[in-house]
Design an enzyme around this catalytic site. Sequence first.
Site, PDB file in Angstrom:
ATOM      1  N   ASN A 147     -32.501 -20.506  66.107  1.00 20.70           N
ATOM      2  CA  ASN A 147     -31.464 -19.840  65.299  1.00 20.70           C
ATOM      3  C   ASN A 147     -31.810 -18.352  65.218  1.00 20.70           C
ATOM      4  O   ASN A 147     -32.737 -17.963  64.526  1.00 20.70           O
ATOM      5  CB  ASN A 147     -31.444 -20.487  63.897  1.00 20.70           C
ATOM      6  CG  ASN A 147     -30.489 -19.777  62.942  1.00 20.70           C
ATOM      7  OD1 ASN A 147     -29.688 -18.932  63.360  1.00 20.70           O
ATOM      8  ND2 ASN A 147     -30.577 -20.120  61.668  1.00 20.70           N
ATOM      9  N   TRP A 148     -31.034 -17.538  65.940  1.00 23.64           N
ATOM     10  CA  TRP A 148     -31.347 -16.096  66.001  1.00 23.64           C
ATOM     11  C   TRP A 148     -30.802 -15.343  64.794  1.00 23.64           C
ATOM     12  O   TRP A 148     -31.021 -14.143  64.659  1.00 23.64           O
ATOM     13  CB  TRP A 148     -30.786 -15.485  67.282  1.00 23.64           C
ATOM     14  CG  TRP A 148     -31.334 -16.097  68.542  1.00 23.64           C
ATOM     15  CD1 TRP A 148     -32.356 -17.003  68.630  1.00 23.64           C
ATOM     16  CD2 TRP A 148     -30.901 -15.854  69.881  1.00 23.64           C
ATOM     17  NE1 TRP A 148     -32.573 -17.336  69.940  1.00 23.64           N
ATOM     18  CE2 TRP A 148     -31.691 -16.637  70.737  1.00 23.64           C
ATOM     19  CE3 TRP A 148     -29.910 -15.040  70.436  1.00 23.64           C
ATOM     20  CZ2 TRP A 148     -31.526 -16.636  72.115  1.00 23.64           C
ATOM     21  CZ3 TRP A 148     -29.744 -15.037  71.809  1.00 23.64           C
ATOM     22  CH2 TRP A 148     -30.549 -15.824  72.640  1.00 23.64           C
ATOM     23  N   LYS A 149     -30.031 -16.027  63.984  1.00 22.90           N
ATOM     24  CA  LYS A 149     -29.435 -15.410  62.790  1.00 22.90           C
ATOM     25  C   LYS A 149     -28.680 -14.123  63.170  1.00 22.90           C
ATOM     26  O   LYS A 149     -28.172 -14.030  64.285  1.00 22.90           O
ATOM     27  CB  LYS A 149     -30.508 -15.183  61.728  1.00 22.90           C
ATOM     28  CG  LYS A 149     -31.271 -16.478  61.421  1.00 22.90           C
ATOM     29  CD  LYS A 149     -32.105 -16.398  60.191  1.00 22.90           C
ATOM     30  CE  LYS A 149     -32.848 -17.726  59.998  1.00 22.90           C
ATOM     31  NZ  LYS A 149     -33.667 -17.742  58.793  1.00 22.90           N
ATOM     32  N   HIS A 189     -26.970 -24.318  55.955  1.00 25.45           N
ATOM     33  CA  HIS A 189     -28.230 -23.560  55.969  1.00 25.45           C
ATOM     34  C   HIS A 189     -28.446 -22.934  54.588  1.00 25.45           C
ATOM     35  O   HIS A 189     -27.479 -22.513  53.942  1.00 25.45           O
ATOM     36  CB  HIS A 189     -28.170 -22.486  57.055  1.00 25.45           C
ATOM     37  CG  HIS A 189     -29.502 -21.847  57.310  1.00 25.45           C
ATOM     38  ND1 HIS A 189     -30.015 -20.875  56.488  1.00 25.45           N
ATOM     39  CD2 HIS A 189     -30.435 -22.081  58.259  1.00 25.45           C
ATOM     40  CE1 HIS A 189     -31.207 -20.525  56.934  1.00 25.45           C
ATOM     41  NE2 HIS A 189     -31.492 -21.239  58.002  1.00 25.45           N
ATOM     42  N   GLU A 241     -35.335 -28.304  55.797  1.00 29.25           N
ATOM     43  CA  GLU A 241     -35.802 -26.923  55.740  1.00 29.25           C
ATOM     44  C   GLU A 241     -36.139 -26.556  54.299  1.00 29.25           C
ATOM     45  O   GLU A 241     -35.253 -26.084  53.555  1.00 29.25           O
ATOM     46  CB  GLU A 241     -34.714 -25.985  56.258  1.00 29.25           C
ATOM     47  CG  GLU A 241     -34.363 -26.199  57.706  1.00 29.25           C
ATOM     48  CD  GLU A 241     -33.992 -24.888  58.377  1.00 29.25           C
ATOM     49  OE1 GLU A 241     -34.645 -24.539  59.366  1.00 29.25           O
ATOM     50  OE2 GLU A 241     -33.080 -24.214  57.897  1.00 29.25           O
ATOM     51  N   GLY A 272     -36.477 -20.342  63.391  1.00 26.03           N
ATOM     52  CA  GLY A 272     -35.818 -19.077  63.066  1.00 26.03           C
ATOM     53  C   GLY A 272     -36.538 -17.923  63.751  1.00 26.03           C
ATOM     54  O   GLY A 272     -36.401 -17.711  64.960  1.00 26.03           O
ATOM     55  N   GLY A 273     -37.340 -17.195  62.975  1.00 28.13           N
ATOM     56  CA  GLY A 273     -37.998 -15.987  63.468  1.00 28.13           C
ATOM     57  C   GLY A 273     -38.673 -16.131  64.824  1.00 28.13           C
ATOM     58  O   GLY A 273     -38.503 -15.266  65.709  1.00 28.13           O
TER      59      GLY A 273
HETATM   60  C1  PEP Z   1     -34.415 -21.031  59.338  1.00 27.44           C
HETATM   61  O1  PEP Z   1     -34.073 -20.141  58.555  1.00 27.44           O
HETATM   62  O2  PEP Z   1     -33.629 -21.931  59.685  1.00 27.44           O
HETATM   63  C2  PEP Z   1     -35.781 -21.018  59.852  1.00 27.44           C
HETATM   64  C3  PEP Z   1     -36.287 -22.144  60.316  1.00 27.44           C
HETATM   65  O3  PEP Z   1     -36.410 -19.815  59.791  1.00 27.44           O
HETATM   66  P1  PEP Z   1     -37.952 -19.501  60.091  1.00 27.44           P
HETATM   67  O4  PEP Z   1     -38.380 -20.339  61.270  1.00 27.44           O
HETATM   68  O5  PEP Z   1     -37.968 -18.025  60.390  1.00 27.44           O
HETATM   69  O6  PEP Z   1     -38.685 -19.856  58.858  1.00 27.44           O
END
Ligand code: PEP
Length: 263
Positions: free
Chosen positions: A11-13, A96, A168, A241-242
């Site tokens: 997920n590149w947001k 989300h 999550e 995510g990141g």
């Molecule tokens: C997310 O926000 O769905 C997520 C998994 O972010 P991160 O991996 O950056 O915690």
Amino acid sequence: MSSTKKLIVGNWKMNLTIHEASVYVHHLVTKVQSHRDVEVVLSPTMLALQPISLQIDRRQFKLAAQNFYWRDHGAFTGEVSASQLRGLVDYAIVGHSERRHIFHEHHKEVRSKVQAALRNNIKPILCVGETAHERMSGEMRDVLHDQILGGLTNVTSSDMSEIVIAYEPVWALSDGTNYSEHKVPTPDDLKKAIGTIRNQISHLYGEKASKEVRVLYGGSTNGSNAASFLSVEGVNGLLVGGASLNQHEFVKIIETAHGMESK
Ligand code: PEP
């Protein structure tokens, strides 16, 4: 538990321009092997979905929308519907925590989006998870129950094979950069949460659905900790995510998933 392929979703947001996303994918296709035991899904900004769809081989990567509106068409200025995404994406992220907390989407919106995705042949990735405060107050189970029931109301048993659930915990999500040092659940914490989710699915849809539904973990995953989450019983993959914006980390996560036996 089910012995499905591992599912790794990036997920590149709200990051990368269309051009940057295209350059990223151009490099990624050369680094990611197509493995029969791993399904890799990219979730770029809405604007980049179409150009990336022309760039990728759907056997190597699938696409997910990060968001959409639940009506199929009409006077909803600025919105994009699941019917407009039909055929373009295989999955869509729904519920989300950033949508729930920043954009105030609650059970009604989440369940309407789950329905909209299903009627447009898009698999919803329903995100659930407790905040730090809810965890401290011992409310994790209740929160997961509410979010699952809230999102899956109107989902039939036969729809369940299309549903993916992502656990999550909000307290474990990174800010997009600090995913290497952020607090994450222990394997025991994660096992408990996944068990809670699968128990509720069993209660709502029966034992078979509870074994077969794909459940992902998301929250500060990276190339170094992916194995510890993927080896927890009942975890079928990761929502990243990141670290999905860092090719080295993302490829390492995919390679880690490759060959890990589903439990
Ligand atoms: C997310 O926000 O769905 C997520 C998994 O972010 P991160 O991996 O950056 O915690």
